[in-house]
Enzyme design. Structure first.
Site, PDB file in Angstrom:
ATOM      1  N   ARG A  35       4.092   1.236   4.883  1.00  0.00           N
ATOM      2  CA  ARG A  35       3.367   1.902   3.927  1.00  0.00           C
ATOM      3  C   ARG A  35       3.789   1.380   2.804  1.00  0.00           C
ATOM      4  NH1 ARG A  35      -1.965   1.852   6.120  1.00  0.00           N
ATOM      5  NH2 ARG A  35      -3.135   2.376   3.355  1.00  0.00           N
ATOM      6  N   GLY A  56       1.051  -1.086   0.084  1.00  0.00           N
ATOM      7  CA  GLY A  56      -0.321  -0.050   0.209  1.00  0.00           C
ATOM      8  C   GLY A  56       0.924   0.742   0.169  1.00  0.00           C
ATOM      9  N   CYS A  57       0.572   2.481   0.497  1.00  0.00           N
ATOM     10  CA  CYS A  57       0.760   3.679  -0.147  1.00  0.00           C
ATOM     11  C   CYS A  57       0.484   4.201   1.607  1.00  0.00           C
ATOM     12  CB  CYS A  57       1.053   4.500  -1.106  1.00  0.00           C
ATOM     13  SG  CYS A  57       1.438   3.416  -2.633  1.00  0.00           S
ATOM     14  N   GLY A  58       0.958   5.698   1.662  1.00  0.00           N
ATOM     15  CA  GLY A  58       0.721   6.084   2.844  1.00  0.00           C
ATOM     16  C   GLY A  58       0.539   7.668   2.703  1.00  0.00           C
TER      17      GLY A  58
END
Lengths: 507, 381
Positions: free
Chosen positions: B41, B12-14
């Site tokens: 993340r 995922g990304c943050g």
């Protein structure tokens, strides 16, 4: 001299009749409109004249004891890569008659089918696929000319749309029934198409044979066609549907007009086409008031004037070498929707040489038209319909990913009501009761059953399209439209990939 | 260890974003702390920040941030800029060595204005200043190999690269900047190579966007933008959002809330239940801007000089949390990233699918005041 015409020896099919099973009931004799089955009263036996068999499989399907099998005739010419059997047989026929070869349906030859050389994407890990049985999955599509931008003004703190739109058509599936005239197919099929379109919330197209009086009530789901013969066109007709289609060309016979022989112009067809009973209905090859693009513009606006600018005007062209430039001109001439008909599109009758050798594949034409309209920044101004050889829902998905707003299906619709693609529509003897106006044959189509089967087909395709969309992580059809990232080519060369605007699989 | 005992990779990304509606400028430490809290993340292949109000001395000039692989590419850009714009001030983007940031490109910034007609020969007469700058950016990014303009707004800047965001921040010395809006991104690249140009945020003019998700509609979003002269060259799906913002809000003049409805429109079944006027409006949005719909999972934060907006896709397939305290609004992928810098927010909520959180600057906000960092003790840093 041969003892009998060679065409009788080298017929296409053989009729196998199992004597153990045959009960001499003569169903086959009554079903075969070509006279391939013969009842010999003297011997009280059913026999056959195989040279007359067209391979429609009607007798086989209806034989109550399953005594019949229709096969390709195994008798073959000496193998020859150049002189394939159809060339030899065609020469025999023409040497017999001195006539132009006629045929029906679409180009059957093994040109590349680009649908089968493109594969679709699906989500894995980074974007979840969406289950259409649990989540909304939107297929609703709007056909018509859209502005590039909308304008809003704030009224009491709420945005209010001030942009005026040109007429738009809402369809619940990106699938329309293609133009097939009353005359080329009979009223029972038309009733089935109209009712199915109504039930599905899509549109069917009258073709150029006018609109039968009994079908005016399906106007909300009707596209009326205005073709070069202007058959059945008057102001009531133009206002009867929700859109008007100007037919410039047809994929099966680009550059060619139409000819419905006088023998087929019975009372009802005569009234509907607005021509005398028994007279030939000849559609000229060009519209004789359209010799260039500026003339097309005049006709588009004449039709808009005649309908108070309330109905979008479609222009249908055959896919030919310069389709992209032609389509750009049509968009600029004021058309709301452009339909492009590929060379595999069907027909009720076309010269064989034209059907099999003129025009280009819809996949290539569609890709180049969509790209050209985008390069010119006018893609919003028109909707694009792809037609000609759409066989299944995956073809629909691929067409939309290449850039179509929706597709037309003709042959697929006829297959749904029983057609076996025997390609003899031009004879008017369709044993399945579709491409015929002979009341004895036409009553083989029950409009209620036709309606149900057509609705089933489109609904089934709709489910499949939703599954494929969801698999790609999309939940609205507009995110697929023109989204060529979702396509990859398999076994295509660089030129083909460039025209289609897609990457090769693995890239 | 048995196979079932392995912990699965977290993907995922943050995201994190802060805005002070009153225009008080916050030092970079807060946003760094917040994004560092979401370290897991990302995977160290991309981090970046956007900051607004950081160039008060040049606030009326476009600030171009440029990354170049080598001097040739940089000279090509400079040659192009000399032909097209007036450079008021130029300098290296200040950096400090960080052991985790290796092989950075050459980084420069230029404060510029378009060449005015009558001044020198104008390359593209008749364009507005903003359109002119868009043209400059598109030309450089498409035509000059190995060089990219990655930030082009007034009084704002993007800072990004390959690395974890806290290391990127250290490298760019972001603790020395103060801004009234900050956004940050921690990247876990999957679809595209981890390279400096591909890190978030993506920007055009003062629009900046950080994004967690995958834009499955990228293929058509990109082709749609090409019709309007935008070229997607940065190999990342998120790029389209920056250009869509510029097209739909700046050029077409749609209010921000409606632009959000282009990206995440209501479903037809909702539109069918709306009153007549609203139905007409939303039908029009979907008909005209269907190619701008962002389909696929996303949480985005986009900012401009006038505000900060958070938005989820229309079935909320990515996390987004918002919180308020006083004049400051926080948005992040995880609540912990907010609480790391604001332990006692007045209100915390998870915005619903497709419902934008739009925070605009207060009228009369002054963006010259400076405020100390929000949270004196940062647990994450």
């Amino acid at each position: 001299m041969l003892h009998q015409p060679i065409t009788k020896n080298y017929h296409d099919f053989i009729i196998e009749r199992d004597p153990e099973k045959c009960i001499q009931c003569q169903v086959c004799v009554r079903q075969c409109s070509y006279g391939a089955h013969i009842y010999n009263e003297k011997d009280e036996r059913v026999t056959e004249d195989e040279a007359r068999c067209v391979g429609c499989h009607r007798c086989e399907a209806l034989c109550p004891t399953e005594a019949l099998t229709i096969r390709r005739n195994p008798s073959e010419f000496r193998e020859n890569a150049l002189w394939a059997p159809q060339f030899i047989k065609n020469i025999y026929k023409q040497a017999d008659t001195g006539g132009v070869l006629l045929t029906g349906m679409g180009n059957p030859y093994p040109y590349p089918v680009y649908w089968d050389r493109m594969v679709l994407d699906a989500s894995q890990v980074t974007n979840p696929s969406i289950d259409p049985l649990r989540e909304p999955m939107e297929l609703r599509t709007w056909l018509g000319s859209k502005p590039d931008a909308i304008e809003v003004e704030m009224k009491k703190g709420k945005p209010n749309l001030t942009t005026q739109f040109l007429p738009q058509l809402q369809i619940n599936y990106p699938i329309l029934f293609s133009a097939m005239s009353y005359g080329s197919i009979n009223l029972n099929v038309h009733v089935g198409l109209a009712r199915a379109a109504e039930e599905l919330g899509i549109l069917y197209n009258t073709g150029e044979g006018g609109l039968h009086q009994s079908l005016y009530k399906y106007g909300e789901n009707t596209i009326v066609q205005c073709a070069s013969g202007r058959f059945g066109v008057d102001s009531k007709y133009l206002n009867a549907g929700v859109a008007i289609e100007i037919k410039i060309g047809q994929g099966a016979k680009p550059g060619i007009g139409g000819h419905l022989p006088g023998e087929k112009i019975g009372k009802e067809i005569s009234i509907t086409r607005m021509i005398p009973e028994g007279s030939d209905a000849i559609s000229p090859a060009p519209h004789h008031d359209i010799y260039s693009i500026e003339d097309l513009r005049q006709l588009i606006y004449a039709l808009k004037e005649a309908t108070d600018y309330e109905k979008p005007v479609f222009v249908k062209i055959a896919a030919v070498h310069n389709s992209a430039a032609i389509a750009s001109g049509i968009a600029r001439a004021g058309a709301d929707v452009i339909a492009i008909d590929g060379f595999r599109g069907g027909t009720g009758a076309a010269p064989t040489m034209i059907r099999d050798n003129v025009g280009i594949p819809i996949e290539l034409a569609l890709a180049s038209v969509d790209e050209r309209l985008r390069q010119e920044g006018i893609r919003n101004r028109v909707s694009l319909l792809a037609a000609g050889g759409i066989r299944c829902s995956a073809d629909v998905v691929k067409a939309i990913a290449l850039g179509a707003d929706a597709v037309y299906i003709g042959t697929a619709a006829l297959i749904a009501v029983g057609c076996t693609v025997c390609q003899r529509c031009y004879t008017g003897k369709c044993p399945w009761g579709i491409a015929t106006n002979d009341p004895y044959l036409a009553k083989r189509i029950n409009p209620d059953i036709a309606h149900r089967r057509l609705a089933n087909l489109v609904r089934a395709w709709g489910h499949e399209i939703q599954e494929m969309l969801g698999g790609m992580g999309l939940n609205a059809i507009e995110s697929l439209r023109g989204n060529r990232e979702k396509l990859r080519g398999v076994g295509l060369n660089e030129v083909e990939l460039n025209i289609l605007g897609i990457k090769h699989a693995g890239a | 260890m048995k196979s079932w005992q392995y912990q699965k990779d977290i993907s995922g990304c943050g995201l994190s974003g802060i805005i002070n509606k009153n225009g008080e400028r916050i030092t970079g430490e807060s946003i760094i702390c917040s994004i560092a809290c979401q370290h897991d993340r990302g995977n160290g292949l991309g981090g970046g920040f956007a900051a607004y109000g950081i160039y008060p001395d040049f606030k009326d000039h476009y600030a171009l941030h440029i990354m170049a692989d080598n001097l040739d590419a940089l000279h090509a850009v400079e040659g192009f800029l000399n032909q097209t714009v007036s450079v008021v001030h130029q300098e290296k983007i200040p950096t400090r060595p960080n052991k985790y940031i290796t092989d950075p490109p050459i980084l420069r910034r230029y404060f510029i204005e378009p060449v005015k007609e009558g001044d020198r020969i104008c390359r593209w007469p008749g364009l507005s200043d903003d359109d002119y700058i868009v043209r400059v950016v598109m030309n450089v990014n498409r035509d000059i190999k190995g060089a990219y303009i990655f930030s082009s707004g007034k009084n704002m800047g993007a800072f990004k690269g390959v690395g974890f965001p806290e290391d990127i921040a250290d490298f760019y010395r972001l603790d020395e900047y103060s801004g009234y809006i900050w956004t940050a991104h921690n990247r876990f690249p999957t679809n595209t190579p981890g390279w400096w140009g591909g890190a978030h945020p993506f920007t055009i003019l003062d629009w900046s966007i950080v994004h967690n998700g995958e834009i499955s509609s990228y293929g058509i979003n990109k082709r749609y933008l090409e019709m309007f002269g935008y070229h997607c060259t940065l190999l990342t799906d998120t790029e389209v959002v920056a250009y869509l913002l510029d097209l739909i809000i700046r050029r077409h003049g749609l209010p921000v809330e409606l632009a959000c409805k282009v990206f995440a429109p209501p479903f037809w079944q909702e539109i069918d239940r709306m009153d007549k006027e609203a139905k007409r409006l939303f039908t029009a949005i979907r008909m005209v801007y269907g190619s701008g719909l962002l389909n696929g999972p996303f949480a985005i934060l986009f900012a401009y000089n006038g505000g900060l907006v958070g938005l989820n896709d229309r079935v909320k397939l990515r996390p987004l949390v918002a919180a308020v305290k006083g004049d400051t609004v926080y948005m992040a992928s995880e609540e912990s990233a907010i609480r790391a810098i604001c332990p006692d927010p007045e209100k915390v909520w998870a915005p619903k699918a497709g419902e934008p959180v739009i925070v605009t600057m207060d009228k009369g906000a002054s963006t010259t005041k400076k405020q100390a960092r929000l949270s004196p003790a940062c647990a994450g840093a």
